[in-house]
Motif scaffolding. Structure first.
Motif, PDB file in Angstrom:
ATOM      1  N   ASN A 150       0.824  -1.207   0.000  1.00 13.83           N
ATOM      2  CA  ASN A 150       0.000   0.000   0.000  1.00 13.83           C
ATOM      3  C   ASN A 150       0.861   1.261   0.000  1.00 13.83           C
ATOM      4  OD1 ASN A 150      -3.040  -0.621   0.254  1.00 13.83           O
ATOM      5  ND2 ASN A 150      -2.107  -2.062   1.689  1.00 13.83           N
ATOM      6  N   HIS A 151       1.990   1.210   0.662  1.00 19.05           N
ATOM      7  CA  HIS A 151       2.945   2.334   0.620  1.00 19.05           C
ATOM      8  C   HIS A 151       3.346   2.608  -0.828  1.00 19.05           C
ATOM      9  CE1 HIS A 151       6.724   4.570   1.447  1.00 19.05           C
ATOM     10  NE2 HIS A 151       7.265   3.760   0.548  1.00 19.05           N
ATOM     11  N   HIS A 152       3.622   1.559  -1.579  1.00 21.26           N
ATOM     12  CA  HIS A 152       4.069   1.743  -2.957  1.00 21.26           C
ATOM     13  C   HIS A 152       2.925   2.167  -3.871  1.00 21.26           C
ATOM     14  CE1 HIS A 152       7.432  -0.378  -1.163  1.00 21.26           C
ATOM     15  NE2 HIS A 152       8.160   0.180  -2.116  1.00 21.26           N
ATOM     16  N   TYR A 153       1.736   1.675  -3.603  1.00 21.00           N
ATOM     17  CA  TYR A 153       0.554   2.145  -4.339  1.00 21.00           C
ATOM     18  C   TYR A 153       0.386   3.655  -4.118  1.00 21.00           C
ATOM     19  CZ  TYR A 153      -4.353   2.713  -5.646  1.00 21.00           C
ATOM     20  OH  TYR A 153      -5.529   3.144  -6.225  1.00 21.00           O
ATOM     21  N   ASN A 154       0.577   4.096  -2.878  1.00 30.54           N
ATOM     22  CA  ASN A 154       0.425   5.522  -2.573  1.00 30.54           C
ATOM     23  C   ASN A 154       1.541   6.353  -3.200  1.00 30.54           C
ATOM     24  OD1 ASN A 154      -1.965   5.230  -1.120  1.00 30.54           O
ATOM     25  ND2 ASN A 154      -0.865   4.754   0.779  1.00 30.54           N
ATOM     26  N   LEU A 155       2.740   5.786  -3.333  1.00 28.36           N
ATOM     27  CA  LEU A 155       3.783   6.465  -4.098  1.00 28.36           C
ATOM     28  C   LEU A 155       3.291   6.736  -5.516  1.00 28.36           C
ATOM     29  CD1 LEU A 155       7.098   4.517  -3.233  1.00 28.36           C
ATOM     30  CD2 LEU A 155       6.544   6.860  -2.568  1.00 28.36           C
ATOM     31  N   GLY A 156       2.704   5.723  -6.112  1.00 25.53           N
ATOM     32  CA  GLY A 156       2.187   5.868  -7.468  1.00 25.53           C
ATOM     33  C   GLY A 156       1.088   6.906  -7.563  1.00 25.53           C
ATOM     34  N   ARG A 157       0.169   6.900  -6.607  1.00 25.64           N
ATOM     35  CA  ARG A 157      -0.920   7.885  -6.630  1.00 25.64           C
ATOM     36  C   ARG A 157      -0.352   9.304  -6.591  1.00 25.64           C
ATOM     37  NH1 ARG A 157      -4.056   7.258  -9.238  1.00 25.64           N
ATOM     38  NH2 ARG A 157      -5.529   8.739  -8.349  1.00 25.64           N
ATOM     39  N   ALA A 158       0.683   9.505  -5.804  1.00 23.36           N
ATOM     40  CA  ALA A 158       1.275  10.840  -5.685  1.00 23.36           C
ATOM     41  C   ALA A 158       1.915  11.298  -6.993  1.00 23.36           C
ATOM     42  CB  ALA A 158       2.320  10.841  -4.571  1.00 23.36           C
ATOM     43  N   LEU A 159       2.292  10.341  -7.838  1.00 20.64           N
ATOM     44  CA  LEU A 159       3.012  10.673  -9.069  1.00 20.64           C
ATOM     45  C   LEU A 159       2.131  10.633 -10.306  1.00 20.64           C
ATOM     46  CD1 LEU A 159       6.231   8.583  -8.337  1.00 20.64           C
ATOM     47  CD2 LEU A 159       5.887  11.035  -7.978  1.00 20.64           C
ATOM     48  N   ALA A 160       0.849  10.351 -10.134  1.00 23.33           N
ATOM     49  CA  ALA A 160      -0.035  10.160 -11.280  1.00 23.33           C
ATOM     50  C   ALA A 160      -0.078  11.365 -12.208  1.00 23.33           C
ATOM     51  CB  ALA A 160      -1.447   9.817 -10.801  1.00 23.33           C
ATOM     52  N   SER A 161       0.048  12.565 -11.664  1.00 22.35           N
ATOM     53  CA  SER A 161      -0.061  13.771 -12.499  1.00 22.35           C
ATOM     54  C   SER A 161       1.094  13.907 -13.480  1.00 22.35           C
ATOM     55  CB  SER A 161      -0.131  15.019 -11.610  1.00 22.35           C
ATOM     56  OG  SER A 161       1.072  15.171 -10.868  1.00 22.35           O
ATOM     57  N   LEU A 162       2.175  13.182 -13.272  1.00 23.89           N
ATOM     58  CA  LEU A 162       3.302  13.260 -14.196  1.00 23.89           C
ATOM     59  C   LEU A 162       2.926  12.810 -15.605  1.00 23.89           C
ATOM     60  CD1 LEU A 162       6.189  11.872 -11.953  1.00 23.89           C
ATOM     61  CD2 LEU A 162       5.848  14.249 -12.665  1.00 23.89           C
ATOM     62  N   LYS A 163       1.939  11.938 -15.698  1.00 17.59           N
ATOM     63  CA  LYS A 163       1.520  11.461 -17.016  1.00 17.59           C
ATOM     64  C   LYS A 163       1.023  12.608 -17.882  1.00 17.59           C
ATOM     65  CE  LYS A 163      -1.529   8.362 -15.899  1.00 17.59           C
ATOM     66  NZ  LYS A 163      -1.724   8.752 -14.470  1.00 17.59           N
ATOM     67  N   LYS A 164       0.456  13.638 -17.246  1.00 19.33           N
ATOM     68  CA  LYS A 164      -0.042  14.782 -18.002  1.00 19.33           C
ATOM     69  C   LYS A 164       1.090  15.544 -18.680  1.00 19.33           C
ATOM     70  CE  LYS A 164      -3.998  15.421 -14.907  1.00 19.33           C
ATOM     71  NZ  LYS A 164      -4.668  16.352 -13.955  1.00 19.33           N
ATOM     72  N   GLU A 165       2.306  15.338 -18.214  1.00 18.69           N
ATOM     73  CA  GLU A 165       3.466  16.023 -18.775  1.00 18.69           C
ATOM     74  C   GLU A 165       4.262  15.119 -19.714  1.00 18.69           C
ATOM     75  OE1 GLU A 165       5.673  18.442 -15.934  1.00 18.69           O
ATOM     76  OE2 GLU A 165       4.118  18.045 -14.461  1.00 18.69           O
ATOM     77  N   GLY A 166       3.636  14.046 -20.137  1.00 14.09           N
ATOM     78  CA  GLY A 166       4.302  13.157 -21.081  1.00 14.09           C
ATOM     79  C   GLY A 166       5.355  12.267 -20.467  1.00 14.09           C
ATOM     80  N   VAL A 167       5.236  11.994 -19.165  1.00 16.75           N
ATOM     81  CA  VAL A 167       6.186  11.116 -18.479  1.00 16.75           C
ATOM     82  C   VAL A 167       5.657   9.686 -18.504  1.00 16.75           C
ATOM     83  CG1 VAL A 167       7.341  10.584 -16.294  1.00 16.75           C
ATOM     84  CG2 VAL A 167       6.994  12.974 -16.989  1.00 16.75           C
ATOM     85  N   LEU A 168       6.478   8.779 -18.991  1.00 12.63           N
ATOM     86  CA  LEU A 168       6.133   7.358 -19.001  1.00 12.63           C
ATOM     87  C   LEU A 168       6.624   6.725 -17.711  1.00 12.63           C
ATOM     88  CD1 LEU A 168       5.061   4.840 -20.441  1.00 12.63           C
ATOM     89  CD2 LEU A 168       7.299   4.617 -21.544  1.00 12.63           C
ATOM     90  N   ILE A 169       5.698   6.172 -16.941  1.00  8.09           N
ATOM     91  CA  ILE A 169       6.013   5.554 -15.652  1.00  8.09           C
ATOM     92  C   ILE A 169       6.030   4.043 -15.825  1.00  8.09           C
ATOM     93  CG2 ILE A 169       5.270   5.262 -13.258  1.00  8.09           C
ATOM     94  CD1 ILE A 169       3.971   8.047 -13.453  1.00  8.09           C
ATOM     95  N   ILE A 170       7.173   3.431 -15.514  1.00  6.48           N
ATOM     96  CA  ILE A 170       7.368   1.996 -15.695  1.00  6.48           C
ATOM     97  C   ILE A 170       7.830   1.379 -14.387  1.00  6.48           C
ATOM     98  CG2 ILE A 170       8.676   0.189 -16.892  1.00  6.48           C
ATOM     99  CD1 ILE A 170       9.077   2.123 -19.203  1.00  6.48           C
ATOM    100  N   GLY A 171       7.086   0.401 -13.899  1.00  9.30           N
ATOM    101  CA  GLY A 171       7.561  -0.440 -12.812  1.00  9.30           C
ATOM    102  C   GLY A 171       8.277  -1.633 -13.417  1.00  9.30           C
ATOM    103  N   SER A 172       9.478  -1.925 -12.948  1.00 12.24           N
ATOM    104  CA  SER A 172      10.277  -3.006 -13.511  1.00 12.24           C
ATOM    105  C   SER A 172      10.635  -4.009 -12.424  1.00 12.24           C
ATOM    106  CB  SER A 172      11.562  -2.446 -14.143  1.00 12.24           C
ATOM    107  OG  SER A 172      12.361  -3.488 -14.659  1.00 12.24           O
ATOM    108  N   GLY A 173      10.113  -5.237 -12.568  1.00 14.43           N
ATOM    109  CA  GLY A 173      10.373  -6.284 -11.593  1.00 14.43           C
ATOM    110  C   GLY A 173      10.230  -7.651 -12.225  1.00 14.43           C
ATOM    111  N   SER A 174       9.525  -8.545 -11.542  1.00 15.04           N
ATOM    112  CA  SER A 174       9.183  -9.851 -12.106  1.00 15.04           C
ATOM    113  C   SER A 174       7.907 -10.329 -11.430  1.00 15.04           C
ATOM    114  CB  SER A 174      10.291 -10.874 -11.883  1.00 15.04           C
ATOM    115  OG  SER A 174      11.381 -10.643 -12.749  1.00 15.04           O
ATOM    116  N   ALA A 175       6.988 -10.851 -12.232  1.00 15.16           N
ATOM    117  CA  ALA A 175       5.695 -11.270 -11.694  1.00 15.16           C
ATOM    118  C   ALA A 175       5.851 -12.386 -10.669  1.00 15.16           C
ATOM    119  CB  ALA A 175       4.769 -11.705 -12.827  1.00 15.16           C
TER     120      ALA A 175
END
Length: 271
Positions: A150-175
């Motif tokens: 949930n901490h990491h989900y909230n990190l993402g919520r805080a950064l959601a507005s970056l998409k409006k500026e053409g920022v591509l957000i990629i999480g990189s891990g392994s399923a």
């Protein structure tokens, strides 16, 4: 950051699996990433923010790099050509400072700047296949394995507005990521790994993001699939940065070594 293109609606979770993805044409995930711009996401973003499993810190950190990013070869015992690979994408210092500001405004009190760290293989291995020109500015955000999903989900919520500026957000891990269970043969997928992977797919495709945030209680074989959470938490950031009503799409699925899933997802805002 100057706006060069329209707002983005998508975020991604990419399973980068083994570092040999950088050179091994036999891995099914390699052609998937090589065709990423043609088949999955033709837009060229202004900047890229990568949340990589391979940068763990106790508190959120961003790398603030002026000039090209250093290529970090953070793996051992692999073929020599892998250590000669370079991905000198420009740093994205303005984006990094914006990330810090947004996180602090969202209540993350201690966000650190790292002015030396380049790109680890969780960032540069998939990016060198997706964007081989290395001409898009990139910065990284760390994961905190001392915190929960949930901490990491909230990190993402805080950064959601970056998409409006053409920022591509990629999480990189392994399923799935349990190196001790990997086998040399690729013939058969372990039943527990497949069950976890199927649970994840069903949960994401039906929008049960709260279940994914509480995967340790909800998912079958959660601790076996992820003895440590660092390869899973980038997924939660990607979900959070999308939208609570975002539509998930499985954009790739393959396996190696019996237990290593390369399942990758796109999350698209619906509003």
């Amino acid at each position: 950051m100057s706006l060069k293109m329209g707002a983005l609606k998508e975020t991604f979770y990419i399973s980068h699996g083994s570092p040999t993805l950088s050179i091994d044409d036999s891995l099914p995930a390699r052609p998937f990433l090589l065709s990423f711009r043609q088949k999955v996401f033709p837009e060229k973003p202004n900047c890229i923010l990568v949340i990589s499993a391979h940068w763990e810190t106790s508190e959120p950190s961003v790398n603030v790099i002026n000039g090209p990013n250093e290529t970090i070869h953070d793996f051992y015992g692999f073929p020599k050509p892998m250590y000669q690979l370079k991905y000198p994408a420009p740093g994205a210092p303005e984006l990094a400072k914006k990330v810090k500001k947004l996180l602090e405004e969202a209540g993350f009190k201690r966000v650190h700047e790292d002015k030396k760290r380049g790109l680890d293989h969780g960032a540069w291995v998939p990016l060198m296949l997706m964007y081989p020109e290395a001409d898009i500015p990139v910065c990284q955000l760390s994961v905190q394995t001392n915190m929960d999903a949930n901490h990491h989900y909230n990190l993402g919520r805080a950064l959601a507005s970056l998409k409006k500026e053409g920022v591509l957000i990629i999480g990189s891990g392994s399923a799935t990521h349990n190196l001790r269970t990997m086998q040399g043969t690729n013939d058969t997928v372990a039943s527990w790994a497949l069950e976890f992977d199927n649970w994840l797919k069903e949960s994401l495709l039906t929008g049960r993001y709260e279940d994914v945030n509480n995967y340790e209680e909800k998912a079958p074989f959660a601790k076996l699939a992820h003895p440590r959470p660092e390869h899973f938490y980038p997924l939660h950031v990607a979900i959070g940065a999308a939208d609570e009503n975002a539509k998930a799409e499985l954009i790739h699925n393959s396996w190696t070594n019996s237990t290593l899933s390369y399942a990758s997802y796109k999350f698209t805002e619906t509003t």
